[in-house]
Design a protein around this motif. Structure first.
Motif, short mmCIF file in Angstrom:
data_model
loop_
_atom_site.label_atom_id
_atom_site.label_comp_id
_atom_site.label_asym_id
_atom_site.label_seq_id
_atom_site.Cartn_x
_atom_site.Cartn_y
_atom_site.Cartn_z
N TYR A 1 58.08 -1.42 11.42
CA TYR A 1 56.88 -1.70 11.63
C TYR A 1 56.25 -3.01 10.53
CZ TYR A 1 56.20 1.20 7.53
OH TYR A 1 56.33 1.90 6.22
N ALA A 2 57.56 -3.38 9.95
CA ALA A 2 57.24 -4.56 9.11
C ALA A 2 58.35 -5.42 8.96
CB ALA A 2 56.47 -4.15 7.76
N VAL A 3 58.32 -6.78 9.11
CA VAL A 3 59.55 -7.39 8.75
C VAL A 3 59.16 -8.74 7.94
CG1 VAL A 3 60.73 -6.95 11.04
CG2 VAL A 3 59.20 -8.83 10.62
N VAL A 4 60.06 -9.21 7.09
CA VAL A 4 59.98 -10.51 6.38
C VAL A 4 60.39 -11.86 7.11
CG1 VAL A 4 60.33 -11.72 4.19
CG2 VAL A 4 60.17 -9.18 4.45
N ALA A 5 59.79 -12.78 7.60
CA ALA A 5 60.19 -13.91 8.16
C ALA A 5 61.08 -14.63 7.15
CB ALA A 5 59.36 -14.77 8.91
N THR A 6 62.39 -14.87 6.89
CA THR A 6 63.15 -15.53 6.20
C THR A 6 63.61 -16.93 6.64
OG1 THR A 6 64.92 -13.92 6.46
CG2 THR A 6 63.46 -13.44 4.69
N SER A 7 62.57 -17.70 7.16
CA SER A 7 63.23 -18.86 7.48
C SER A 7 64.10 -19.60 6.53
CB SER A 7 62.22 -19.90 7.85
OG SER A 7 61.25 -19.17 8.85
N HIS A 8 65.21 -20.35 6.93
CA HIS A 8 66.20 -21.05 6.01
C HIS A 8 65.46 -22.00 5.44
CE1 HIS A 8 69.93 -18.78 7.17
NE2 HIS A 8 69.50 -18.69 8.26
N GLY B 1 62.21 -21.69 16.51
CA GLY B 1 62.53 -23.07 16.47
C GLY B 1 62.55 -23.60 15.23
N VAL B 2 62.74 -22.93 14.09
CA VAL B 2 62.81 -23.53 12.75
C VAL B 2 64.28 -23.49 11.99
CG1 VAL B 2 60.43 -22.85 12.23
CG2 VAL B 2 62.24 -21.55 11.59
N ASP B 3 65.09 -22.67 12.55
CA ASP B 3 66.47 -22.67 12.06
C ASP B 3 67.45 -22.25 13.07
OD1 ASP B 3 65.88 -19.98 12.04
OD2 ASP B 3 65.51 -19.78 10.03
#
Length: 206
Positions: free
Chosen positions: A28-35, A4-6
């Motif tokens: 096993y690892a991700v980066v949450a790159t919200s706009h 719900g952020v972008d």
């Protein structure tokens, strides 16, 4: 991946589905790159951190106990970005020096060159998001010049797996095949365990 952020996941259930698919592929690892842009301001960093922590808590229960979601933003570059980074009003990738930035596809090469110069002079490492969208980078040695200045390139998967006869797909595959702009180096970290967050390692995050 944050809900719900972008223009990504619309709700938590969708976020969890996305992460489950990633886990099945061995991620096993991700980066949450919200706009961060005019359309998606996302200036409430505490909210982003809270959403990330809650999502990580649930994914560790449902899928993998050591799954990590790092913090970050995909930043639409404007002239005040360096200042906001210094004031910690927008996020680097996992609180490191790496900054994921994007521009309008029609942005002149000279403006991107200037942005990279300003970011590197401020001791940041810019990562040009989905650089295959900037067709002018296919001219001359523009990509190489940006890398020499200290920038990194991020390519989306979709054009790589596109139709072989499309210009963008051919160019992306050429970049990967030649390996001039694509290098992978795995560095072993002593004393590191997968369940550890970056702040617990005491090492530089790359």
């Amino acid at each position: 991946v944050l809900p719900g952020v972008d223009d990504g996941a619309t709700e938590e259930k969708e976020s969890l589905r996305m992460l489950k698919l990633a886990a099945k592929q061995g991620v096993y690892a991700v980066v949450a790159t919200s706009h961060y842009s005019r359309q998606f301001p996302n200036e409430n960093l505490e909210q982003l951190r809270r959403l990330r922590e809650e999502l990580q808590r649930k994914i560790r229960i449902e899928i993998k106990k050591d799954f990590i979601i790092y913090s970050g933003q995909e930043i639409f570059y404007t002239e005040d970005v360096v200042e906001k980074l210094k004031e910690k009003k927008i996020l680097t990738l996992n609180e490191s020096a790496y900054v994921l930035v994007e521009f309008f596809p029609s942005t002149p090469y000279s403006m991107i060159l200037d942005a990279v110069r300003k970011l590197t002079m401020a001791q940041y490492i810019p990562i040009l998001a989905h650089f295959e969208r900037y067709t002018f980078l296919r001219e001359g040695n523009h990509v190489g010049d940006l890398i020499q200045m200290g920038a990194l390139m991020q390519m989306n998967y979709r054009p790589i797996g596109g139709k072989w006869y499309t210009e963008t797909t051919r160019w992306c595959r050429k970049m990967l095949k030649e390996g001039k702009q694509c290098k992978l180096q795995v560095v072993k970290m002593k004393g590191w365990k997968r369940k550890m967050d970056y702040t617990q390692t005491g090492l530089q995050w790359v």
